[in-house]
Design a protein around this motif. Structure first.
Motif, PDB file in Angstrom:
ATOM      1  N   PHE A 117     -17.149  44.029  -0.585  1.00 28.74           N
ATOM      2  CA  PHE A 117     -18.340  44.755  -0.816  1.00 28.74           C
ATOM      3  C   PHE A 117     -18.919  44.925  -2.243  1.00 28.74           C
ATOM      4  CE2 PHE A 117     -19.959  49.247  -2.196  1.00 28.74           C
ATOM      5  CZ  PHE A 117     -21.026  49.246  -1.334  1.00 28.74           C
ATOM      6  N   CYS A 118     -20.368  44.444  -2.116  1.00 32.31           N
ATOM      7  CA  CYS A 118     -21.115  44.691  -3.502  1.00 32.31           C
ATOM      8  C   CYS A 118     -20.970  43.516  -4.417  1.00 32.31           C
ATOM      9  CB  CYS A 118     -21.149  45.955  -4.165  1.00 32.31           C
ATOM     10  SG  CYS A 118     -21.987  46.165  -5.554  1.00 32.31           S
ATOM     11  N   ASP A 119     -19.661  43.389  -4.814  1.00 27.24           N
ATOM     12  CA  ASP A 119     -19.244  42.599  -5.825  1.00 27.24           C
ATOM     13  C   ASP A 119     -18.264  41.492  -5.461  1.00 27.24           C
ATOM     14  OD1 ASP A 119     -18.630  40.739  -8.216  1.00 27.24           O
ATOM     15  OD2 ASP A 119     -17.895  42.683  -9.214  1.00 27.24           O
ATOM     16  N   PRO A 120     -18.614  40.117  -5.207  1.00 24.73           N
ATOM     17  CA  PRO A 120     -17.684  39.056  -4.704  1.00 24.73           C
ATOM     18  C   PRO A 120     -16.688  38.741  -5.585  1.00 24.73           C
ATOM     19  CG  PRO A 120     -19.961  38.558  -4.283  1.00 24.73           C
ATOM     20  CD  PRO A 120     -19.881  39.611  -5.160  1.00 24.73           C
ATOM     21  N   GLY A 121     -16.978  38.988  -6.994  1.00 25.70           N
ATOM     22  CA  GLY A 121     -16.130  38.547  -8.341  1.00 25.70           C
ATOM     23  C   GLY A 121     -16.601  37.103  -8.518  1.00 25.70           C
ATOM     24  N   GLN A 122     -16.084  36.957  -9.884  1.00 28.21           N
ATOM     25  CA  GLN A 122     -16.269  35.486 -10.663  1.00 28.21           C
ATOM     26  C   GLN A 122     -17.644  35.291 -10.958  1.00 28.21           C
ATOM     27  OE1 GLN A 122     -13.427  33.816  -7.661  1.00 28.21           O
ATOM     28  NE2 GLN A 122     -12.850  32.550  -9.493  1.00 28.21           N
ATOM     29  N   GLY A 123     -18.474  36.420 -10.740  1.00 27.04           N
ATOM     30  CA  GLY A 123     -19.977  36.016 -11.094  1.00 27.04           C
ATOM     31  C   GLY A 123     -20.709  35.558  -9.914  1.00 27.04           C
ATOM     32  N   ASP A 133     -33.916  33.768  -1.610  1.00 28.90           N
ATOM     33  CA  ASP A 133     -33.175  34.085  -0.837  1.00 28.90           C
ATOM     34  C   ASP A 133     -31.766  34.553  -1.336  1.00 28.90           C
ATOM     35  OD1 ASP A 133     -34.037  33.344   1.932  1.00 28.90           O
ATOM     36  OD2 ASP A 133     -34.267  31.247   0.726  1.00 28.90           O
ATOM     37  N   TYR A 134     -31.250  35.610  -0.819  1.00 27.38           N
ATOM     38  CA  TYR A 134     -30.009  36.034  -1.069  1.00 27.38           C
ATOM     39  C   TYR A 134     -28.853  35.326  -0.471  1.00 27.38           C
ATOM     40  CZ  TYR A 134     -31.577  40.247  -3.711  1.00 27.38           C
ATOM     41  OH  TYR A 134     -32.100  40.874  -4.545  1.00 27.38           O
ATOM     42  N   MET A 135     -27.825  35.021  -1.207  1.00 21.26           N
ATOM     43  CA  MET A 135     -26.525  34.523  -0.547  1.00 21.26           C
ATOM     44  C   MET A 135     -25.756  35.555   0.090  1.00 21.26           C
ATOM     45  SD  MET A 135     -26.586  31.116  -1.254  1.00 21.26           S
ATOM     46  CE  MET A 135     -28.392  31.436  -1.082  1.00 21.26           C
ATOM     47  N   SER A 136     -24.996  35.109   1.140  1.00 19.22           N
ATOM     48  CA  SER A 136     -24.131  36.138   1.660  1.00 19.22           C
ATOM     49  C   SER A 136     -22.815  36.400   0.830  1.00 19.22           C
ATOM     50  CB  SER A 136     -23.790  35.724   3.263  1.00 19.22           C
ATOM     51  OG  SER A 136     -22.640  36.315   3.763  1.00 19.22           O
ATOM     52  N   ASN A 137     -22.471  37.753   0.633  1.00 18.46           N
ATOM     53  CA  ASN A 137     -21.337  37.975  -0.162  1.00 18.46           C
ATOM     54  C   ASN A 137     -20.183  37.271   0.448  1.00 18.46           C
ATOM     55  OD1 ASN A 137     -22.455  39.036  -2.415  1.00 18.46           O
ATOM     56  ND2 ASN A 137     -22.215  41.138  -1.753  1.00 18.46           N
ATOM     57  N   SER A 138     -20.055  37.682   1.900  1.00 23.28           N
ATOM     58  CA  SER A 138     -18.890  37.634   2.631  1.00 23.28           C
ATOM     59  C   SER A 138     -18.743  35.889   2.940  1.00 23.28           C
ATOM     60  CB  SER A 138     -18.931  38.176   4.052  1.00 23.28           C
ATOM     61  OG  SER A 138     -19.833  37.516   4.810  1.00 23.28           O
ATOM     62  N   GLU A 155     -30.395  46.555 -11.302  1.00 22.17           N
ATOM     63  CA  GLU A 155     -30.270  45.005 -10.845  1.00 22.17           C
ATOM     64  C   GLU A 155     -29.358  44.971  -9.584  1.00 22.17           C
ATOM     65  OE1 GLU A 155     -30.404  43.160 -15.210  1.00 22.17           O
ATOM     66  OE2 GLU A 155     -28.635  43.475 -14.045  1.00 22.17           O
ATOM     67  N   ALA A 156     -28.564  45.857  -9.261  1.00 22.97           N
ATOM     68  CA  ALA A 156     -27.935  45.922  -7.933  1.00 22.97           C
ATOM     69  C   ALA A 156     -27.532  47.241  -7.611  1.00 22.97           C
ATOM     70  CB  ALA A 156     -26.694  45.182  -8.163  1.00 22.97           C
ATOM     71  N   GLU A 157     -28.180  47.810  -6.783  1.00 25.39           N
ATOM     72  CA  GLU A 157     -28.124  49.449  -6.503  1.00 25.39           C
ATOM     73  C   GLU A 157     -26.638  49.711  -5.773  1.00 25.39           C
ATOM     74  OE1 GLU A 157     -30.464  52.627  -3.711  1.00 25.39           O
ATOM     75  OE2 GLU A 157     -31.310  50.593  -3.930  1.00 25.39           O
ATOM     76  N   CYS A 158     -26.047  48.647  -5.053  1.00 30.40           N
ATOM     77  CA  CYS A 158     -24.846  48.928  -4.334  1.00 30.40           C
ATOM     78  C   CYS A 158     -23.797  49.225  -5.566  1.00 30.40           C
ATOM     79  CB  CYS A 158     -24.294  47.677  -3.918  1.00 30.40           C
ATOM     80  SG  CYS A 158     -24.079  46.218  -4.729  1.00 30.40           S
ATOM     81  N   ILE A 159     -23.908  49.086  -6.771  1.00 33.55           N
ATOM     82  CA  ILE A 159     -22.843  49.310  -7.529  1.00 33.55           C
ATOM     83  C   ILE A 159     -22.627  51.048  -7.824  1.00 33.55           C
ATOM     84  CG2 ILE A 159     -22.797  47.487  -8.910  1.00 33.55           C
ATOM     85  CD1 ILE A 159     -24.197  48.853 -11.056  1.00 33.55           C
ATOM     86  N   THR A 160     -23.796  51.728  -7.077  1.00 34.61           N
ATOM     87  CA  THR A 160     -23.783  53.303  -7.401  1.00 34.61           C
ATOM     88  C   THR A 160     -23.412  53.858  -6.022  1.00 34.61           C
ATOM     89  OG1 THR A 160     -26.331  53.597  -6.663  1.00 34.61           O
ATOM     90  CG2 THR A 160     -25.526  53.125  -9.242  1.00 34.61           C
TER      91      THR A 160
END
Length: 576
Positions: free
Chosen positions: A339-345, A283-288, A321-326
């Motif tokens: 968006f994409c990177d929530p920060g702090q790993g 499962d993926y966690m929700s960024n928000s 590994e994470a297409e959203c960075i492009t």
């Protein structure tokens, strides 16, 4: 009839053996055979049915650990409310009718069918606690089916007649029947009997706790219908005056799992799906939702490290590994939307991101120790090695907790004329939630492991444990509560309600059923992350009927679309 009874009994026998993996019952088959005061055969049958019903309800809520493809209804509710990631990319194609076939079968052919088989057996033997429990569980299951689908077969279903095409009942009428069921449960719990329900997997047959659950389910029903019933304030006030609500952790209604991983697998279903194979979480966690926990009120929520485990402390720079960075930031996102990177790993996905699955299984953030029984995040930043981690799946399904009761009462004070202090209920809810979460985490032995200082010249006496460094202290909890209460006291009107609901959402981690209901009822939190697509279609105000219903019942037809509202949400907020 006898054939059906035997089929149910055989199934009950299998499920009863399952129960020993889920619960630390001390009785064994040998003890029952040797004990002259043990259950009679008829009473034993009732116990088998009761265990089958209770485990069936847990599967209905959270899925089945023995089948990693079977999701409970809690998961879909979590996804559409951004607590977990929803693939989408639109609401229209996020869920197919077939996705709910197993849930539908679990409810009707398993739980409700077993309840119909149990009740005459229990009545004949005077096992009234069994009947009360079955009615409480039936009320919860049926209410949840209405909450997700609207009109459902009920009055003509499971009647023992030859009607294989029961008509769908109006959802408001089913809710009225649920309230009657809860009243009937209370009657049963107050009847005199010689033998209780010691095999009860939730409360060990403690009728006082079941009575509190029944009254709390009434509270849930009333707060759920407040948009269409102006009398709910008086009804809730009567419950508060009665004093029999779940307001203590000791009375929490939660299904507890064990760490047994075979014959049968009785770990938390989300644990088994995510940690059976090393470095391959599902499962993926929700960024928000991760941002909601870690970044609000000028400091990290004390529950963050219990909810989420970071397998990496840095976000990737590799688009494989994470297409959203492009990809460009969506035009429909505000400047405050993550968006994409929530920060702090912290590494999850945005709402409606349906990109393919990259090789990130051992990198992205995953479930922590609460409620699935995984790891506490002590900033080790290591990939999950497999199943032998943390509490090894000995988590819980948080179905109805004391914190939830307090948040519902706070909502009632602010919206429906319920007497009491909304701020006091808010504070009690936040503190109860944090205490519950930390209590589960405290079962981890490794929190007291010594962390070797990075500086070899550090005096040995300055060594600290994981608990010293990472576990929130009582001062940390007080600081967080002060932030929340200051924000609440400074707010006015609907802003006060939004703060209550926002905190409720944080406490609801692991319970998508109440999150889904609360969002449709209130429209809060109002800062939900948009879908990646600017036009995702109408929000899912109710899910499409399962194929199991529309393809096999000539009295049923598929609803027009997922925009159809459940009766209690009529006139409610517009959702995205």
């Amino acid at each position: 009839m006898l054939k059906q009874y035997k089929q149910n009994l055989y199934k009950g026998l299998g499920i009863f053996m399952l129960a020993f993996g889920f619960n630390s019952c001390e009785s064994t088959e040998l003890e029952i055979l040797d004990n002259p005061n043990a259950l009679t055969p008829t009473e034993a049958d009732a116990d088998l049915f009761l265990n089958s019903i209770e485990i069936g309800m847990a599967i209905f809520f959270d899925g089945d650990a023995r089948d990693n493809t079977t999701e409970g209804l809690s998961e879909e509710g979590s996804e559409v409310t951004r607590m977990l990631h929803m693939f989408g990319p639109t609401y229209t194609n996020a869920y197919a009718p077939s996705d709910f076939d197993t849930n539908w079968t679990q409810a009707y052919a398993e739980v409700l069918s077993d309840i119909r088989a149990l009740e005459p057996v229990a009545e004949e033997s005077g096992l009234y606690t069994h009947i009360g429990i079955s009615k409480a569980i039936e009320a919860y299951v049926v209410m949840t089916l209405v909450d997700y689908f609207g009109d459902i077969p009920y009055s003509e279903a499971l009647t023992g007649s030859a009607n294989t095409n029961p008509a769908l009942d109006d959802d408001a009428a089913v809710y009225a029947a649920v309230e009657d069921l809860l009243d009937e449960a209370l009657v049963q719990f107050n009847r005199e009997e010689l033998t209780g329900a010691s095999s009860d997997l939730f409360y060990g047959g403690d009728e006082s706790k079941w009575i509190k659950l029944v009254n709390t389910l009434k509270l849930k029903l009333y707060i759920q219908t407040r948009l269409v019933d102006s009398s709910v304030g008086a009804k809730i006030n009567a419950l508060v005056t009665g004093g029999n609500l779940i307001l203590s952790e000791a009375d929490d209604f939660a299904f507890n799992y064990s760490s047994t991983d075979a014959n049968p697998d009785s770990r938390h279903p989300l644990f088994t799906r995510n940690f059976n194979v090393a470095a391959d979480v599902a499962d993926y966690m929700s960024n928000s939702y991760m941002v909601r926990l870690k970044d609000e009120y000028s400091g990290t929520d004390p529950r963050t490290r219990y909810y989420f485990y970071r397998q990496s402390l840095d976000f990737t720079e590799d688009p494989n590994e994470a297409e959203c960075i492009t990809q460009p930031r969506p035009s429909n996102y505000s400047s405050s939307d993550v968006f994409c990177d929530p920060g702090q790993g912290y590494w999850g996905r945005d709402h409606g991101d349906n990109d393919g699955i990259p090789p990130d299984g051992g990198l992205r953030s995953t479930f922590g120790v609460y409620p699935v029984g995984g790891l506490f995040d002590d900033s080790r930043g290591e990939a999950i090695p497999g199943r032998n981690i943390g509490l090894q799946g000995a988590g819980l399904s948080p179905i109805m907790l004391s914190s939830f009761t307090n948040f519902m009462l706070a909502e009632g004070v602010l919206t429906s004329g319920v007497t009491g202090d909304a701020a006091a209920y808010l504070e009690a809810g936040v503190r109860a939630s944090i205490a519950k979460v930390q209590g589960v985490g405290d079962r981890l032995d490794y929190l007291d492991d010594v962390v070797t200082p990075d500086d070899p010249d550090t005096d040995e006496n300055e060594e600290e444990t994981i608990r010293d460094i990472y576990v929130p202290t009582s001062d940390d909890v007080d600081r967080y509560v002060t932030f929340v209460l200051n924000a609440f006291n400074a707010a006015s009107g609907d802003d006060k309600l939004e703060i209550v609901i926002n905190e409720y959402f944080k406490a609801l981690w692991g319970n998508g059923v109440e999150a889904y209901n609360t969002y449709r009822r209130t429209g809060f939190p109002s800062d939900m992350q948009p879908t990646l697509l600017a036009s995702p279609g109408d929000y899912i105000n109710s899910f499409l009927y399962p194929n199991e219903l529309v393809n096999q019942n000539s009295s049923a037809s598929q609803k027009a679309n997922q925009a159809v509202r459940v009766f209690w949400a009529e006139g409610g907020p517009t959702l995205e």
